[in-house]
Scaffold this motif. Structure first.
Motif, PDB file in Angstrom:
ATOM      1  N   ARG A   1       0.804  -1.226   0.000  1.00  0.00           N
ATOM      2  CA  ARG A   1       0.000   0.000   0.000  1.00  0.00           C
ATOM      3  C   ARG A   1       0.838   1.278   0.000  1.00  0.00           C
ATOM      4  NH1 ARG A   1      -6.078  -0.163   1.758  1.00  0.00           N
ATOM      5  NH2 ARG A   1      -6.607  -2.016   0.575  1.00  0.00           N
ATOM      6  N   GLY A   2       2.095   1.146   0.386  1.00  0.00           N
ATOM      7  CA  GLY A   2       3.021   2.269   0.235  1.00  0.00           C
ATOM      8  C   GLY A   2       2.883   3.416   1.212  1.00  0.00           C
ATOM      9  N   TYR A   3       2.329   3.170   2.395  1.00  0.00           N
ATOM     10  CA  TYR A   3       2.232   4.236   3.404  1.00  0.00           C
ATOM     11  C   TYR A   3       3.610   4.525   3.995  1.00  0.00           C
ATOM     12  CZ  TYR A   3      -2.869   3.743   3.514  1.00  0.00           C
ATOM     13  OH  TYR A   3      -4.200   3.718   3.194  1.00  0.00           O
ATOM     14  N   SER A   4       3.873   5.801   4.291  1.00  0.00           N
ATOM     15  CA  SER A   4       5.200   6.181   4.792  1.00  0.00           C
ATOM     16  C   SER A   4       5.480   5.649   6.200  1.00  0.00           C
ATOM     17  CB  SER A   4       5.357   7.704   4.782  1.00  0.00           C
ATOM     18  OG  SER A   4       4.380   8.303   5.617  1.00  0.00           O
ATOM     19  N   ASN A   5       4.446   5.513   7.015  1.00  0.00           N
ATOM     20  CA  ASN A   5       4.687   5.038   8.391  1.00  0.00           C
ATOM     21  C   ASN A   5       4.213   3.598   8.586  1.00  0.00           C
ATOM     22  OD1 ASN A   5       1.960   5.634   8.271  1.00  0.00           O
ATOM     23  ND2 ASN A   5       1.835   6.287  10.408  1.00  0.00           N
ATOM     24  N   VAL A   6       4.101   2.866   7.495  1.00  0.00           N
ATOM     25  CA  VAL A   6       3.742   1.439   7.553  1.00  0.00           C
ATOM     26  C   VAL A   6       4.846   0.653   6.864  1.00  0.00           C
ATOM     27  CG1 VAL A   6       2.117  -0.324   6.786  1.00  0.00           C
ATOM     28  CG2 VAL A   6       1.251   1.893   7.554  1.00  0.00           C
ATOM     29  N   SER A   7       5.528  -0.204   7.613  1.00  0.00           N
ATOM     30  CA  SER A   7       6.547  -1.072   7.002  1.00  0.00           C
ATOM     31  C   SER A   7       6.307  -2.483   7.512  1.00  0.00           C
ATOM     32  CB  SER A   7       7.961  -0.599   7.366  1.00  0.00           C
ATOM     33  OG  SER A   7       8.112  -0.506   8.762  1.00  0.00           O
ATOM     34  N   MET A   8       5.934  -3.349   6.619  1.00  0.00           N
ATOM     35  CA  MET A   8       5.608  -4.716   7.010  1.00  0.00           C
ATOM     36  C   MET A   8       6.900  -5.513   7.237  1.00  0.00           C
ATOM     37  SD  MET A   8       2.320  -5.331   7.317  1.00  0.00           S
ATOM     38  CE  MET A   8       1.532  -3.775   7.763  1.00  0.00           C
ATOM     39  N   GLU A   9       7.400  -5.403   8.433  1.00  0.00           N
ATOM     40  CA  GLU A   9       8.650  -6.072   8.819  1.00  0.00           C
ATOM     41  C   GLU A   9       8.396  -7.305   9.680  1.00  0.00           C
ATOM     42  OE1 GLU A   9      10.930  -3.147  10.890  1.00  0.00           O
ATOM     43  OE2 GLU A   9      10.902  -1.729   9.219  1.00  0.00           O
ATOM     44  N   THR A  10       7.341  -7.242  10.506  1.00  0.00           N
ATOM     45  CA  THR A  10       7.101  -8.307  11.482  1.00  0.00           C
ATOM     46  C   THR A  10       5.770  -9.000  11.221  1.00  0.00           C
ATOM     47  OG1 THR A  10       8.371  -7.115  13.169  1.00  0.00           O
ATOM     48  CG2 THR A  10       6.866  -8.838  13.942  1.00  0.00           C
ATOM     49  N   LEU A  11       5.831 -10.298  11.030  1.00  0.00           N
ATOM     50  CA  LEU A  11       4.622 -11.115  10.933  1.00  0.00           C
ATOM     51  C   LEU A  11       4.651 -12.077  12.116  1.00  0.00           C
ATOM     52  CD1 LEU A  11       2.039 -12.038   9.618  1.00  0.00           C
ATOM     53  CD2 LEU A  11       3.375 -13.446   8.040  1.00  0.00           C
ATOM     54  N   SER A  12       3.877 -11.732  13.135  1.00  0.00           N
ATOM     55  CA  SER A  12       3.861 -12.480  14.389  1.00  0.00           C
ATOM     56  C   SER A  12       2.746 -13.517  14.351  1.00  0.00           C
ATOM     57  CB  SER A  12       3.665 -11.511  15.559  1.00  0.00           C
ATOM     58  OG  SER A  12       3.477 -12.213  16.771  1.00  0.00           O
ATOM     59  N   MET A  13       3.123 -14.762  14.138  1.00  0.00           N
ATOM     60  CA  MET A  13       2.144 -15.856  14.170  1.00  0.00           C
ATOM     61  C   MET A  13       2.888 -17.156  14.433  1.00  0.00           C
ATOM     62  SD  MET A  13       1.003 -16.237  10.155  1.00  0.00           S
ATOM     63  CE  MET A  13       2.155 -16.810   8.883  1.00  0.00           C
ATOM     64  N   GLY A  14       2.174 -18.086  15.050  1.00  0.00           N
ATOM     65  CA  GLY A  14       2.792 -19.347  15.431  1.00  0.00           C
ATOM     66  C   GLY A  14       3.068 -19.387  16.916  1.00  0.00           C
ATOM     67  N   MET A  15       2.568 -20.459  17.571  1.00  0.00           N
ATOM     68  CA  MET A  15       2.773 -20.646  18.994  1.00  0.00           C
ATOM     69  C   MET A  15       3.345 -22.050  19.213  1.00  0.00           C
ATOM     70  SD  MET A  15      -0.704 -18.532  19.894  1.00  0.00           S
ATOM     71  CE  MET A  15      -1.017 -19.163  21.507  1.00  0.00           C
ATOM     72  N   SER A  16       3.325 -22.520  20.468  1.00  0.00           N
ATOM     73  CA  SER A  16       3.972 -23.804  20.771  1.00  0.00           C
ATOM     74  C   SER A  16       3.494 -24.934  19.865  1.00  0.00           C
ATOM     75  CB  SER A  16       3.725 -24.181  22.243  1.00  0.00           C
ATOM     76  OG  SER A  16       4.415 -23.297  23.096  1.00  0.00           O
ATOM     77  N   GLY A  17       2.215 -24.918  19.472  1.00  0.00           N
ATOM     78  CA  GLY A  17       1.665 -26.022  18.686  1.00  0.00           C
ATOM     79  C   GLY A  17       1.843 -25.932  17.188  1.00  0.00           C
ATOM     80  N   ASP A  18       2.124 -24.729  16.666  1.00  0.00           N
ATOM     81  CA  ASP A  18       2.173 -24.610  15.196  1.00  0.00           C
ATOM     82  C   ASP A  18       3.269 -23.674  14.681  1.00  0.00           C
ATOM     83  OD1 ASP A  18       1.115 -22.155  15.963  1.00  0.00           O
ATOM     84  OD2 ASP A  18      -0.553 -22.186  14.556  1.00  0.00           O
ATOM     85  N   PHE A  19       4.293 -23.443  15.503  1.00  0.00           N
ATOM     86  CA  PHE A  19       5.301 -22.453  15.081  1.00  0.00           C
ATOM     87  C   PHE A  19       6.084 -22.889  13.849  1.00  0.00           C
ATOM     88  CE2 PHE A  19       7.711 -25.045  18.113  1.00  0.00           C
ATOM     89  CZ  PHE A  19       8.968 -25.153  17.528  1.00  0.00           C
ATOM     90  N   GLU A  20       6.268 -24.196  13.674  1.00  0.00           N
ATOM     91  CA  GLU A  20       7.012 -24.649  12.483  1.00  0.00           C
ATOM     92  C   GLU A  20       6.218 -24.370  11.211  1.00  0.00           C
ATOM     93  OE1 GLU A  20       9.287 -28.600  13.551  1.00  0.00           O
ATOM     94  OE2 GLU A  20       7.542 -28.331  14.866  1.00  0.00           O
ATOM     95  N   ASN A  21       4.929 -24.650  11.244  1.00  0.00           N
ATOM     96  CA  ASN A  21       4.075 -24.323  10.095  1.00  0.00           C
ATOM     97  C   ASN A  21       4.076 -22.822   9.834  1.00  0.00           C
ATOM     98  OD1 ASN A  21       3.272 -26.850   9.335  1.00  0.00           O
ATOM     99  ND2 ASN A  21       1.290 -26.788  10.366  1.00  0.00           N
ATOM    100  N   ALA A  22       4.020 -22.032  10.918  1.00  0.00           N
ATOM    101  CA  ALA A  22       3.997 -20.572  10.768  1.00  0.00           C
ATOM    102  C   ALA A  22       5.250 -20.069  10.058  1.00  0.00           C
ATOM    103  CB  ALA A  22       3.853 -19.910  12.140  1.00  0.00           C
ATOM    104  N   ILE A  23       6.391 -20.638  10.429  1.00  0.00           N
ATOM    105  CA  ILE A  23       7.651 -20.244   9.779  1.00  0.00           C
ATOM    106  C   ILE A  23       7.645 -20.659   8.314  1.00  0.00           C
ATOM    107  CG2 ILE A  23      10.154 -20.658   9.738  1.00  0.00           C
ATOM    108  CD1 ILE A  23       9.937 -20.880  12.864  1.00  0.00           C
ATOM    109  N   ARG A  24       7.121 -21.861   8.045  1.00  0.00           N
ATOM    110  CA  ARG A  24       7.028 -22.314   6.649  1.00  0.00           C
ATOM    111  C   ARG A  24       6.165 -21.378   5.811  1.00  0.00           C
ATOM    112  NH1 ARG A  24       5.943 -27.593   9.430  1.00  0.00           N
ATOM    113  NH2 ARG A  24       7.953 -28.662   9.529  1.00  0.00           N
ATOM    114  N   GLU A  25       5.196 -20.732   6.479  1.00  0.00           N
ATOM    115  CA  GLU A  25       4.265 -19.846   5.759  1.00  0.00           C
ATOM    116  C   GLU A  25       4.632 -18.361   5.868  1.00  0.00           C
ATOM    117  OE1 GLU A  25       2.173 -20.902   3.674  1.00  0.00           O
ATOM    118  OE2 GLU A  25       2.164 -23.030   4.208  1.00  0.00           O
ATOM    119  N   GLY A  26       5.810 -18.049   6.409  1.00  0.00           N
ATOM    120  CA  GLY A  26       6.287 -16.670   6.340  1.00  0.00           C
ATOM    121  C   GLY A  26       6.395 -15.891   7.634  1.00  0.00           C
ATOM    122  N   ALA A  27       6.119 -16.500   8.787  1.00  0.00           N
ATOM    123  CA  ALA A  27       6.240 -15.778  10.057  1.00  0.00           C
ATOM    124  C   ALA A  27       7.665 -15.279  10.260  1.00  0.00           C
ATOM    125  CB  ALA A  27       5.840 -16.675  11.220  1.00  0.00           C
TER     126      ALA A  27
END
Length: 239
Positions: free
Chosen positions: A195-221
């Motif tokens: 979207r190109g907003y000046s104060n928006v930078s998609m650096e962190t994708l926080s997802m995945g917990m004890s039960g699914d963190f490996e899948n989350a990393i595979r999908e871009g966390a």
């Protein structure tokens, strides 16, 4: 499984790190690009301080009272602390200055309240926008289609920087379904960055917990939030 001692936590973190690295390599990603956030809900300041010596990148707190207690006690030992729980507007003041990142912004009402308090404090607060990817009534976060007006509102604030998205997919034993939810969040993450907003930078994708963190990393966390697998079962009788 009771709460773990230091040696058990050390072994657990080493095993988690190995699994994180393997999942990243499997997806053709650099393992160093994924952070480990220790979700230290209900843990004592002593336990948190002991774990800070381990290869944990950041600490995540669900409750403002625990964030304040652990931060003020120096339990994070200089490592960053994030707020990952539901944030009430009357507690924002206590979180500012203690949480380097608020991961759980899920409404324009909360967004405006953070902007107001950050302006008063003369700081710019980093936040993630929380998406309720499974449409679960029991969870906070905006519906995927409601992310865009929330992002537009966030982009208009002077004292807020959007650093990415956070999500908790529905708990299920179906690997394919789990990965589909995680992939949907990643797609939103990419679209938001375009979207190109000046104060928006998609650096962190926080997802995945004890039960699914490996899948989350595979999908871009880029950050996984792990509590029980590090510390053991929580003892809620202490609170």
């Amino acid at each position: 499984m009771a709460e773990k001692n230091l040696e058990q936590m050390k072994e657990a973190v080493a095993e988690i790190r190995e699994k994180m690295a393997a999942a990243a390599r499997e997806a053709g990603r650099d393992p160093a690009a994924v952070q480990l956030c220790a979700a230290c809900k209900t843990r004592t300041a002593q336990t948190v301080a002991e774990s800070a010596a381990l290869p944990i990148d950041v600490f995540g707190e669900n409750h403002v009272q625990e964030l304040c207690a652990n931060f003020d006690a120096g339990a994070y030992c200089g490592k960053p602390s994030h707020f990952i729980g539901h944030l009430q507007t009357n507690k924002i003041k206590k979180v500012l200055g203690r949480a380097s990142l608020i991961q759980s912004v899920d409404s324009e009402h909360l967004l405006n309240a953070i902007e107001k308090e950050a302006a008063k404090a003369g700081i710019v607060q980093d936040v993630l926008l929380e998406v309720n990817i499974g449409g679960e009534e029991s969870k906070t976060g905006v519906a995927p289609e409601a992310l865009w007006p929330l992002l537009d509102a966030a982009a208009a604030q002077e004292h807020i920087r959007v650093k990415g998205l956070m999500a908790i997919p529905p708990v299920n034993d179906d690997d394919t379904r789990n990965r589909r939810y995680l992939a949907e969040v990643y797609k939103l993450f990419v679209q938001a960055g375009e979207r190109g907003y000046s104060n928006v930078s998609m650096e962190t994708l926080s997802m995945g917990m004890s039960g699914d963190f490996e899948n989350a990393i595979r999908e871009g966390a880029t950050l996984v939030r792990i509590g029980t697998a590090i510390y053991g079962e929580r003892d809620y009788s202490k609170k």
